[in-house]
Design a protein around this motif. Structure first.
Motif, mmCIF file in Angstrom:
data_model
loop_
_atom_site.group_PDB
_atom_site.id
_atom_site.type_symbol
_atom_site.label_atom_id
_atom_site.label_comp_id
_atom_site.label_asym_id
_atom_site.label_seq_id
_atom_site.Cartn_x
_atom_site.Cartn_y
_atom_site.Cartn_z
ATOM 1 N N GLY A 76 0.779 -1.235 0.000
ATOM 2 C CA GLY A 76 0.000 0.000 0.000
ATOM 3 C C GLY A 76 0.803 1.274 0.000
ATOM 4 O O GLY A 76 0.247 2.359 0.204
ATOM 5 N N VAL A 77 2.129 1.181 -0.259
ATOM 6 C CA VAL A 77 2.964 2.375 -0.246
ATOM 7 C C VAL A 77 3.104 2.964 -1.646
ATOM 8 O O VAL A 77 3.140 4.181 -1.817
ATOM 9 C CB VAL A 77 4.357 2.057 0.337
ATOM 10 N N LEU A 78 3.184 2.102 -2.666
ATOM 11 C CA LEU A 78 3.371 2.547 -4.043
ATOM 12 C C LEU A 78 2.155 2.222 -4.896
ATOM 13 O O LEU A 78 1.334 1.383 -4.551
ATOM 14 C CB LEU A 78 4.607 1.883 -4.672
ATOM 15 N N ASP A 79 2.081 2.890 -6.028
ATOM 16 C CA ASP A 79 1.068 2.589 -7.038
ATOM 17 C C ASP A 79 1.699 2.832 -8.401
ATOM 18 O O ASP A 79 2.738 3.482 -8.507
ATOM 19 C CB ASP A 79 -0.175 3.465 -6.851
ATOM 20 N N ASN A 80 1.084 2.310 -9.452
ATOM 21 C CA ASN A 80 1.618 2.530 -10.798
ATOM 22 C C ASN A 80 0.488 2.689 -11.796
ATOM 23 O O ASN A 80 -0.624 2.196 -11.592
ATOM 24 C CB ASN A 80 2.543 1.380 -11.217
ATOM 25 N N SER A 81 0.781 3.402 -12.881
ATOM 26 C CA SER A 81 -0.201 3.652 -13.922
ATOM 27 C C SER A 81 -0.012 2.661 -15.055
ATOM 28 O O SER A 81 0.972 1.912 -15.103
ATOM 29 C CB SER A 81 -0.046 5.077 -14.463
ATOM 30 N N ASN A 82 -0.964 2.677 -16.000
ATOM 31 C CA ASN A 82 -0.859 1.804 -17.162
ATOM 32 C C ASN A 82 0.342 2.149 -18.036
ATOM 33 O O ASN A 82 0.792 1.334 -18.836
ATOM 34 C CB ASN A 82 -2.143 1.897 -18.003
ATOM 35 N N ARG A 83 0.857 3.362 -17.899
ATOM 36 C CA ARG A 83 1.996 3.803 -18.701
ATOM 37 C C ARG A 83 3.331 3.494 -18.025
ATOM 38 O O ARG A 83 4.388 3.936 -18.485
ATOM 39 C CB ARG A 83 1.891 5.303 -18.982
ATOM 40 N N GLY A 84 3.281 2.750 -16.926
ATOM 41 C CA GLY A 84 4.516 2.321 -16.288
ATOM 42 C C GLY A 84 5.152 3.341 -15.376
ATOM 43 O O GLY A 84 6.334 3.220 -15.037
ATOM 44 N N ILE A 85 4.406 4.364 -14.970
ATOM 45 C CA ILE A 85 4.930 5.360 -14.040
ATOM 46 C C ILE A 85 4.571 4.931 -12.613
ATOM 47 O O ILE A 85 3.405 4.695 -12.303
ATOM 48 C CB ILE A 85 4.361 6.760 -14.329
ATOM 49 N N TRP A 86 5.583 4.870 -11.757
ATOM 50 C CA TRP A 86 5.383 4.465 -10.369
ATOM 51 C C TRP A 86 5.378 5.699 -9.473
ATOM 52 O O TRP A 86 6.150 6.637 -9.709
ATOM 53 C CB TRP A 86 6.489 3.506 -9.934
ATOM 54 N N VAL A 87 4.495 5.696 -8.477
ATOM 55 C CA VAL A 87 4.359 6.851 -7.586
ATOM 56 C C VAL A 87 4.257 6.379 -6.138
ATOM 57 O O VAL A 87 3.831 5.253 -5.861
ATOM 58 C CB VAL A 87 3.109 7.697 -7.928
ATOM 59 N N ILE A 88 4.661 7.261 -5.237
ATOM 60 C CA ILE A 88 4.367 7.050 -3.824
ATOM 61 C C ILE A 88 2.930 7.491 -3.603
ATOM 62 O O ILE A 88 2.548 8.593 -4.000
ATOM 63 C CB ILE A 88 5.318 7.863 -2.931
ATOM 64 N N ARG A 89 2.121 6.647 -3.014
ATOM 65 C CA ARG A 89 0.703 6.987 -2.810
ATOM 66 C C ARG A 89 0.595 8.268 -1.976
ATOM 67 O O ARG A 89 1.385 8.485 -1.053
ATOM 68 C CB ARG A 89 -0.020 5.836 -2.111
ATOM 69 N N PRO A 90 -0.367 9.139 -2.311
ATOM 70 C CA PRO A 90 -0.471 10.446 -1.631
ATOM 71 C C PRO A 90 -0.488 10.341 -0.111
ATOM 72 O O PRO A 90 0.162 11.140 0.581
ATOM 73 C CB PRO A 90 -1.788 11.009 -2.172
ATOM 74 N N GLU A 91 -1.219 9.354 0.411
ATOM 75 C CA GLU A 91 -1.325 9.237 1.868
ATOM 76 C C GLU A 91 -0.060 8.657 2.506
ATOM 77 O O GLU A 91 0.050 8.592 3.740
ATOM 78 C CB GLU A 91 -2.536 8.368 2.241
ATOM 79 N N LYS A 92 0.909 8.227 1.671
ATOM 80 C CA LYS A 92 2.149 7.632 2.185
ATOM 81 C C LYS A 92 3.376 8.495 1.899
ATOM 82 O O LYS A 92 4.507 8.038 2.038
ATOM 83 C CB LYS A 92 2.349 6.241 1.569
ATOM 84 N N ARG A 93 3.154 9.730 1.488
ATOM 85 C CA ARG A 93 4.283 10.582 1.107
ATOM 86 C C ARG A 93 5.219 10.887 2.266
ATOM 87 O O ARG A 93 6.377 11.242 2.068
ATOM 88 C CB ARG A 93 3.765 11.881 0.492
ATOM 89 N N ASP A 94 4.715 10.773 3.490
ATOM 90 C CA ASP A 94 5.556 11.045 4.652
ATOM 91 C C ASP A 94 6.361 9.823 5.084
ATOM 92 O O ASP A 94 7.196 9.928 5.985
ATOM 93 C CB ASP A 94 4.694 11.532 5.820
ATOM 94 N N VAL A 95 6.111 8.678 4.458
ATOM 95 C CA VAL A 95 6.832 7.456 4.824
ATOM 96 C C VAL A 95 8.233 7.507 4.223
ATOM 97 O O VAL A 95 8.396 7.511 3.005
ATOM 98 C CB VAL A 95 6.084 6.201 4.310
ATOM 99 N N GLU A 96 9.239 7.561 5.061
ATOM 100 C CA GLU A 96 10.619 7.622 4.583
ATOM 101 C C GLU A 96 11.268 6.249 4.545
ATOM 102 O O GLU A 96 12.141 5.997 3.716
ATOM 103 C CB GLU A 96 11.443 8.569 5.459
ATOM 104 N N GLN A 97 10.841 5.376 5.462
ATOM 105 C CA GLN A 97 11.388 4.027 5.486
ATOM 106 C C GLN A 97 10.306 3.045 5.887
ATOM 107 O O GLN A 97 9.310 3.413 6.532
ATOM 108 C CB GLN A 97 12.564 3.922 6.463
#
Length: 290
Positions: A76-97
């Motif tokens: 539940g920390v990352l997500d990805n789009s159909n175009r292969g772009i990976w993102v940190i989920r908005p609600e997890k942006r403060d997670v450093e480790q």
């Protein structure tokens, strides 16, 4: 070179998160891999170890980073789009480790329950364990290009690829003693500008190194504005540095993954079928006001 020198995928999770933060919270797979490799601080000979040369040009580090992305997405920390772009989920942006052991336990338990549900519904089906982003068509295409297509066939494919991409006057001119130049063409941009390009197209199952790039550059000097090196394999970090070295004629690089993407985009030997999935949801609130 042994794969034991490559960190486990669980050890790559936090360097992967650090790489995404460096990239502003999102990035393509190639951007993430390159930035994460910097955080892992691994020597070049380890970064160049291939996962399975017979099936793909993916390195072992890239393969394990793919597993790390898959685990962090299921956690539940990352997500990805159909175009292969990976993102940190908005609600997890403060997670450093993350606690990698906890991530592994959570995902393995989740996978166990999902597997039991699948087996209960379709017990005759078995799925190969692989990272979520693994594309089986890439492995098949890699085998066709490296094992079934002849060297002449690969040159003809390159010629067709360049023409479909906007090149004109494309010729395959490769001959012994030509310093690795396999052909030439003219790239026209917007009907106004044109660049003379020489290219080399090689079916490698391993890595293209900096000496390959230097030899190619030596052969192209005085003959073209730019160089293009196309391979089914993988470019080492030194090869990438050499291709973009300041003060030297520029050489653009197309590795096996980028080649596969381009063939897919142009529908050259790769067929794509779009499936439309209908999702139906009952709106309980709607019925309250009938």
């Amino acid at each position: 070179m042994t794969k034991q020198r490559v960190p486990r995928y669980s050890e790559m999770m936090n360097p992967l998160l650090a790489a995404l933060r460096d990239l502003g919270g999102s990035g393509s797979i190639s951007e993430i891999n390159e930035t994460a490799a910097g955080h892992l601080d691994l020597p070049d000979d380890v970064l160049e170890i291939l996962h399975n040369p017979e099936k793909s040009n993916q390195t072992e580090v890239e393969y394990r980073l793919a597993w790390a992305r898959t685990y962090l997405k299921k956690y539940g920390v990352l997500d990805n789009s159909n175009r292969g772009i990976w993102v940190i989920r908005p609600e997890k942006r403060d997670v450093e480790q993350v606690d990698s052991d906890e991530v592994v336990r959570f995902v393995r338990e989740l996978s166990r329950r999902e597997r039991e549900e699948r087996e209960a519904e379709e017990p005759e089906e078995a799925s190969e364990d692989a990272p979520e982003e693994a594309k089986t068509w890439r492995a098949l295409l890699h085998r066709v290009l490296t094992q079934e297509l002849s060297p002449d066939g690969f040159e003809r494919l390159t010629k067709r690829l360049l023409r479909e991409s906007g090149f004109v006057q494309v010729e395959v001119t490769g001959r012994s003693g030509d310093g690795g130049v396999d052909g030439k063409g003219i790239l026209r941009i917007g009907g106004l500008l044109s660049f003379h390009v020489v290219f080399q197209c090689k079916r490698y199952q391993g890595s293209v190194t900096s000496p390959h790039i230097r030899d190619f550059r030596g052969a192209m000097v005085g003959r073209a504005d730019k160089g293009l090196f196309i391979t089914t394999g993988h470019f080492t970090r030194d090869a990438v540095r050499e291709a973009t070295r300041d003060g030297a004629p520029p050489i653009d690089l197309i590795d096996g993954d980028l080649l596969a993407d381009k063939l897919k985009e142009l529908r050259l030997g790769v067929e794509v079928e779009t499936e439309v999935v209908e999702r139906v949801r009952v709106n309980n609130e709607w019925f309250r006001f009938i």
